[in-house]
Design a protein around this motif. Structure first.
Motif, PDB file in Angstrom:
ATOM      1  N   ARG A   1       0.792  -1.616   0.128  1.00  0.00           N
ATOM      2  CA  ARG A   1      -0.085  -0.039  -0.086  1.00  0.00           C
ATOM      3  C   ARG A   1       1.034   0.963  -0.359  1.00  0.00           C
ATOM      4  N   MET A   2       0.646   2.278  -1.194  1.00  0.00           N
ATOM      5  CA  MET A   2       1.273   3.507  -1.225  1.00  0.00           C
ATOM      6  C   MET A   2       1.347   4.475  -0.162  1.00  0.00           C
ATOM      7  N   SER A   3       2.098   4.754   0.763  1.00  0.00           N
ATOM      8  CA  SER A   3       1.162   6.074   1.729  1.00  0.00           C
ATOM      9  C   SER A   3       1.345   7.375   0.903  1.00  0.00           C
ATOM     10  N   ALA A   4       0.672   8.460   1.501  1.00  0.00           N
ATOM     11  CA  ALA A   4      -0.037   9.753   0.746  1.00  0.00           C
ATOM     12  C   ALA A   4       0.574  10.479   0.636  1.00  0.00           C
ATOM     13  N   PRO A   5       0.545  11.351   0.336  1.00  0.00           N
ATOM     14  CA  PRO A   5       1.244  12.379   0.132  1.00  0.00           C
ATOM     15  C   PRO A   5       1.225  13.397   0.980  1.00  0.00           C
ATOM     16  N   PRO A   6       2.230  14.198   1.300  1.00  0.00           N
ATOM     17  CA  PRO A   6       2.050  14.862   3.304  1.00  0.00           C
ATOM     18  C   PRO A   6       0.690  16.408   2.237  1.00  0.00           C
ATOM     19  N   PRO A   7       0.489  16.441   3.582  1.00  0.00           N
ATOM     20  CA  PRO A   7      -0.249  17.647   3.145  1.00  0.00           C
ATOM     21  C   PRO A   7      -0.221  18.876   2.143  1.00  0.00           C
ATOM     22  N   GLY A   8      -0.614  19.046   1.349  1.00  0.00           N
ATOM     23  CA  GLY A   8      -0.554  20.318   0.243  1.00  0.00           C
ATOM     24  C   GLY A   8       0.034  19.505  -0.423  1.00  0.00           C
ATOM     25  N   LEU A   9       0.545  18.408  -0.820  1.00  0.00           N
ATOM     26  CA  LEU A   9       1.112  18.117  -1.970  1.00  0.00           C
ATOM     27  C   LEU A   9       0.049  17.075  -2.958  1.00  0.00           C
ATOM     28  N   GLY A  10      -0.932  16.472  -1.806  1.00  0.00           N
ATOM     29  CA  GLY A  10      -1.445  15.892  -2.782  1.00  0.00           C
ATOM     30  C   GLY A  10      -2.453  16.035  -4.472  1.00  0.00           C
ATOM     31  N   SER A  11      -2.689  16.780  -3.915  1.00  0.00           N
ATOM     32  CA  SER A  11      -3.642  17.318  -5.124  1.00  0.00           C
ATOM     33  C   SER A  11      -2.535  17.854  -6.215  1.00  0.00           C
ATOM     34  N   SER A  12      -1.490  18.313  -6.318  1.00  0.00           N
ATOM     35  CA  SER A  12      -0.238  18.643  -6.760  1.00  0.00           C
ATOM     36  C   SER A  12      -0.037  17.398  -7.483  1.00  0.00           C
ATOM     37  N   VAL A  13       0.096  16.091  -6.725  1.00  0.00           N
ATOM     38  CA  VAL A  13       0.534  14.967  -7.238  1.00  0.00           C
ATOM     39  C   VAL A  13      -0.571  14.438  -7.988  1.00  0.00           C
ATOM     40  N   LEU A  15      -2.348  15.859  -9.728  1.00  0.00           N
ATOM     41  CA  LEU A  15      -3.188  16.584 -11.976  1.00  0.00           C
ATOM     42  C   LEU A  15      -1.579  16.088 -12.125  1.00  0.00           C
ATOM     43  N   ALA A  16      -0.329  16.153 -11.492  1.00  0.00           N
ATOM     44  CA  ALA A  16       1.034  15.187 -11.906  1.00  0.00           C
ATOM     45  C   ALA A  16       0.532  14.250 -12.887  1.00  0.00           C
ATOM     46  N   THR A  17      -0.358  13.390 -12.131  1.00  0.00           N
ATOM     47  CA  THR A  17      -0.948  12.255 -12.289  1.00  0.00           C
ATOM     48  C   THR A  17      -1.328  12.485 -13.808  1.00  0.00           C
ATOM     49  N   ASN A  18      -2.326  13.199 -13.405  1.00  0.00           N
ATOM     50  CA  ASN A  18      -3.986  13.465 -14.719  1.00  0.00           C
ATOM     51  C   ASN A  18      -2.577  13.719 -15.775  1.00  0.00           C
ATOM     52  N   VAL A  36       3.680   9.523  -9.678  1.00  0.00           N
ATOM     53  CA  VAL A  36       4.599  10.901  -9.684  1.00  0.00           C
ATOM     54  C   VAL A  36       4.699  10.950  -8.200  1.00  0.00           C
ATOM     55  N   TRP A  37       5.795  10.999  -7.320  1.00  0.00           N
ATOM     56  CA  TRP A  37       5.688  10.548  -6.197  1.00  0.00           C
ATOM     57  C   TRP A  37       5.896  12.329  -5.644  1.00  0.00           C
ATOM     58  N   PRO A  38       5.580  12.781  -4.090  1.00  0.00           N
ATOM     59  CA  PRO A  38       5.568  13.957  -3.626  1.00  0.00           C
ATOM     60  C   PRO A  38       7.117  14.710  -4.148  1.00  0.00           C
ATOM     61  N   ALA A  39       8.082  14.266  -4.311  1.00  0.00           N
ATOM     62  CA  ALA A  39       9.261  14.373  -4.002  1.00  0.00           C
ATOM     63  C   ALA A  39       9.308  15.027  -5.288  1.00  0.00           C
ATOM     64  N   ALA A  40       9.257  14.198  -6.338  1.00  0.00           N
ATOM     65  CA  ALA A  40       9.162  14.987  -7.591  1.00  0.00           C
ATOM     66  C   ALA A  40       8.774  16.173  -7.673  1.00  0.00           C
ATOM     67  N   ILE A  41       7.583  15.837  -7.309  1.00  0.00           N
ATOM     68  CA  ILE A  41       6.454  17.398  -7.011  1.00  0.00           C
ATOM     69  C   ILE A  41       7.700  18.394  -6.897  1.00  0.00           C
ATOM     70  N   GLY A  69      10.777   6.809 -11.946  1.00  0.00           N
ATOM     71  CA  GLY A  69       9.944   6.016 -11.797  1.00  0.00           C
ATOM     72  C   GLY A  69       9.098   6.345 -14.077  1.00  0.00           C
ATOM     73  N   THR A  70       7.785   7.571 -13.376  1.00  0.00           N
ATOM     74  CA  THR A  70       7.902   7.524 -14.656  1.00  0.00           C
ATOM     75  C   THR A  70       7.783   8.296 -15.413  1.00  0.00           C
ATOM     76  N   GLY A  71       8.996   8.886 -15.524  1.00  0.00           N
ATOM     77  CA  GLY A  71       9.545   9.729 -15.923  1.00  0.00           C
ATOM     78  C   GLY A  71       9.148  11.044 -16.082  1.00  0.00           C
ATOM     79  N   TRP A  72       7.721  11.489 -15.381  1.00  0.00           N
ATOM     80  CA  TRP A  72       7.619  13.172 -15.346  1.00  0.00           C
ATOM     81  C   TRP A  72       9.129  14.206 -14.985  1.00  0.00           C
ATOM     82  N   LEU A  73       9.346  14.274 -14.035  1.00  0.00           N
ATOM     83  CA  LEU A  73       9.908  14.990 -13.789  1.00  0.00           C
ATOM     84  C   LEU A  73      11.640  15.163 -14.995  1.00  0.00           C
TER      85      LEU A  73
END
Length: 124
Positions: A1-13, A15-18, A36-41, A69-73
């Motif tokens: 199970r993947m952990s949730a992104p930190p507060p404030g980055l959830g919507s950014s993650v 958006l990046a995934t979308n 896409v991981w929060p660290a990449a954002i 990962g996906t190569g997003w960054l």
């Protein structure tokens, strides 16, 4: 199970995934490399800042991304740098997925076109 992104980055993650999905980039939620991981954002935001970009661009910087990962960054930022090498494990098809994703937007070897390389964390 993947952990949730930190507060404030959830919507950014999200958006990046979308954004990846809209571009036709493969996302695989069942493997740690397929999202896409929060660290990449956070790193992307830093690299987009004027001070970081000017400082790094002035040095004609080359980037080595560990665990791309996906190569997003790499896809988002590589045109700003002299070279960008995105590494990923071969486990779970991660490197193959990264290579396919980067190939969809490859710049034909032009400046900043990201390249994918294998990195076995057991050898690192």
């Amino acid at each position: 199970r993947m952990s949730a992104p930190p507060p404030g980055l959830g919507s950014s993650v999200e958006l990046a995934t979308n954004e990846l999905g809209e571009l036709g980039i493969e996302v695989e939620a069942s493997h740690c490399s397929g999202r896409v991981w929060p660290a990449a954002i956070v790193l992307g935001r830093y690299l987009e800042s004027e001070s970081a970009c000017e400082r790094l661009r002035a040095r004609d910087a080359a980037v080595l991304e560990l665990g791309a990962g996906t190569g997003w960054l790499a896809l988002k930022m590589s045109s700003r740098f002299a070279s960008w090498t995105a590494t990923e494990t071969t486990e779970g098809g991660a490197l193959d997925r990264l290579q396919r994703n980067l190939a969809k937007f490859a710049g034909g070897g032009t400046r900043g076109s990201p390249i994918a390389r294998a990195l076995d964390w057991n050898d690192a």
